[in-house]
Scaffold this active site. Structure first.
Site, PDB file in Angstrom:
ATOM      1  N   ASP A 174       0.982  -1.120   0.291  1.00  0.00           N
ATOM      2  CA  ASP A 174       0.254  -0.346  -0.190  1.00  0.00           C
ATOM      3  C   ASP A 174       0.624   1.225   0.297  1.00  0.00           C
ATOM      4  O   ASP A 174       1.318   1.643   0.937  1.00  0.00           O
ATOM      5  CB  ASP A 174      -0.982  -0.144   1.003  1.00  0.00           C
ATOM      6  CG  ASP A 174      -1.863  -1.216   1.044  1.00  0.00           C
ATOM      7  OD1 ASP A 174      -2.092  -2.641   0.734  1.00  0.00           O
ATOM      8  OD2 ASP A 174      -3.070  -0.756   1.870  1.00  0.00           O
ATOM      9  N   LYS A 237      -6.701   3.205  -3.595  1.00  0.00           N
ATOM     10  CA  LYS A 237      -7.507   3.015  -1.647  1.00  0.00           C
ATOM     11  C   LYS A 237      -8.266   4.643  -1.083  1.00  0.00           C
ATOM     12  O   LYS A 237      -6.764   5.466  -1.529  1.00  0.00           O
ATOM     13  CB  LYS A 237      -6.446   2.588  -1.219  1.00  0.00           C
ATOM     14  CG  LYS A 237      -6.373   2.716   0.381  1.00  0.00           C
ATOM     15  CD  LYS A 237      -5.191   1.767   0.825  1.00  0.00           C
ATOM     16  CE  LYS A 237      -5.557   1.971   1.884  1.00  0.00           C
ATOM     17  NZ  LYS A 237      -4.035   1.326   3.251  1.00  0.00           N
ATOM     18  N   LYS A 273     -10.217   0.199  -2.638  1.00  0.00           N
ATOM     19  CA  LYS A 273      -9.804  -0.197  -0.954  1.00  0.00           C
ATOM     20  C   LYS A 273     -10.758   1.262  -0.473  1.00  0.00           C
ATOM     21  O   LYS A 273     -10.448   1.947  -0.939  1.00  0.00           O
ATOM     22  CB  LYS A 273      -8.542  -0.608  -0.707  1.00  0.00           C
ATOM     23  CG  LYS A 273      -8.179  -1.332   0.799  1.00  0.00           C
ATOM     24  CD  LYS A 273      -7.014  -1.168   1.220  1.00  0.00           C
ATOM     25  CE  LYS A 273      -6.916  -1.388   2.446  1.00  0.00           C
ATOM     26  NZ  LYS A 273      -5.096  -2.236   2.759  1.00  0.00           N
TER      27      LYS A 273
END
Length: 337
Positions: A174, A237, A273
């Protein structure tokens, strides 16, 4: 206690969602500035659409229990605290393997279901601990990287951080983007940054964190999402969870439609996400409803949708206990880490 037919409905509804197809990775496409600049967002229309979620789609009783079990399989169970310890991470991984108490699954006639979370997300320092604790579970370790959460460390250092996390065993990375590239509309710089990060990830999947609460406008959120996807992001995300404003449904709607637009133009699939501030089971149901309505059932599986959270799992388990017993339990009966 709910009757047996309801329990069977829960089991059958969840079982069909546990087969996760292998999704080809998004290879990216050349940067298309005309496409990026053409993006327009009607904020009031977005907010009106989001406001209809709870009125248009409500799940109750056994269907709510089934949706909550499905939500568990979409969670990136996360611990990103300054006071994390190896013991806490091992407990987190134990919970990741068995996120619902055995007696509750038994009451739901779901003891045979392989309910587990989608991933465990930790700092680089704890990758080895998490990898060892999750061995044989099939649950990947995700690591936050690139100077998380600000993303302002030297660029070569950020790339080295990615490579180190992959070498340590992380299967998902991430990363945080440079928000200034979005705020100054430096789309080529953002594209090159994410492209280099993807290359540093190698076979590990890359989730690009936009930090949407710091991007100013929904148009910026949409444009940043597109550029990251063009650069080869496997997921876009919402947030680090450290901003003052994190995952919101209007942002989720804008990002989902950017993903859909990208898929329609390129035929490449990219996941979403949602992370930051999603703590209540009701919130998870709203996100699932949004993804089902906008993207279809395909996006209700962990290969294409994730929820980054920790406290959320506690509330979901409390709701499942209420479904089984008719009573709410204290949060301490459902510890996460």
């Amino acid at each position: 206690m709910p009757g047996l037919p309801q329990q069977r409905s829960v089991t059958s509804s969840v079982a069909s969602s546990l087969d996760v197809p292998v999704t080809p990775r998004n290879p990216g496409v050349p940067l298309d500035l005309e496409w990026v600049e053409a993006v327009r967002i009607n904020r009031s229309a977005v907010e009106r659409r989001v406001a209809t979620l709870r009125t248009r789609r409500t799940v109750k009783k056994e269907w709510q229990a089934a949706w909550l079990l499905r939500a568990i399989t979409l969670i990136d169970l996360t611990s990103l605290s300054g006071d994390d310890t190896p013991g806490r991470i091992r407990r987190l991984c134990d919970k990741a393997r068995r996120p619902v108490r055995a007696d509750l699954l038994e009451a739901l006639q779901g003891a045979q279901l392989p309910i587990k979370v989608a991933a465990v997300c930790v700092y680089h320092h704890f990758i080895a601990t998490a990898t060892e604790a999750l061995e044989g579970s099939g649950i990947p370790v995700a690591a936050v990287s690139t100077g998380f959460p600000a993303g302002l460390s030297p660029f070569e250092q950020r790339l080295a951080e990615i490579r180190a996390s992959v070498a340590a065993g992380a299967e998902e990375i991430d990363v945080v983007i440079t928000r200034a590239h979005v705020l100054t509309e430096s789309w080529s710089a953002l594209y090159d940054e994410v492209r280099a990060m993807r290359e540093a990830c190698g076979d590990a999947h890359i989730k690009t964190i936009l930090a949407t609460g710091e991007l100013g406008t929904l148009r910026n959120v949409a444009r940043a999402s597109l550029v990251c996807m063009m650069a080869g992001a496997d997921f876009v995300k919402t947030s680090t969870g450290k901003e003052s404003v994190n995952a919101t449904l209007p942002v989720g709607l804008v990002m989902a439609r950017a993903i859909r637009d990208y898929q329609e133009r390129t035929d490449h699939l990219v996941g979403l996400k949602a992370a930051g501030g999603i703590r209540a089971a009701r919130d998870a149901l709203d996100w699932l409803a949004l993804m089902k309505d906008e993207m279809g059932d395909q996006w209700l599986r962990p290969n294409l949708f994730r929820i980054g959270a920790s406290a959320l799992l506690t509330d979901i388990e409390r709701q499942l206990e209420h479904f089984v017993t008719g009573r709410y339990s204290a949060a301490h009966r459902h510890p996460v880490g």
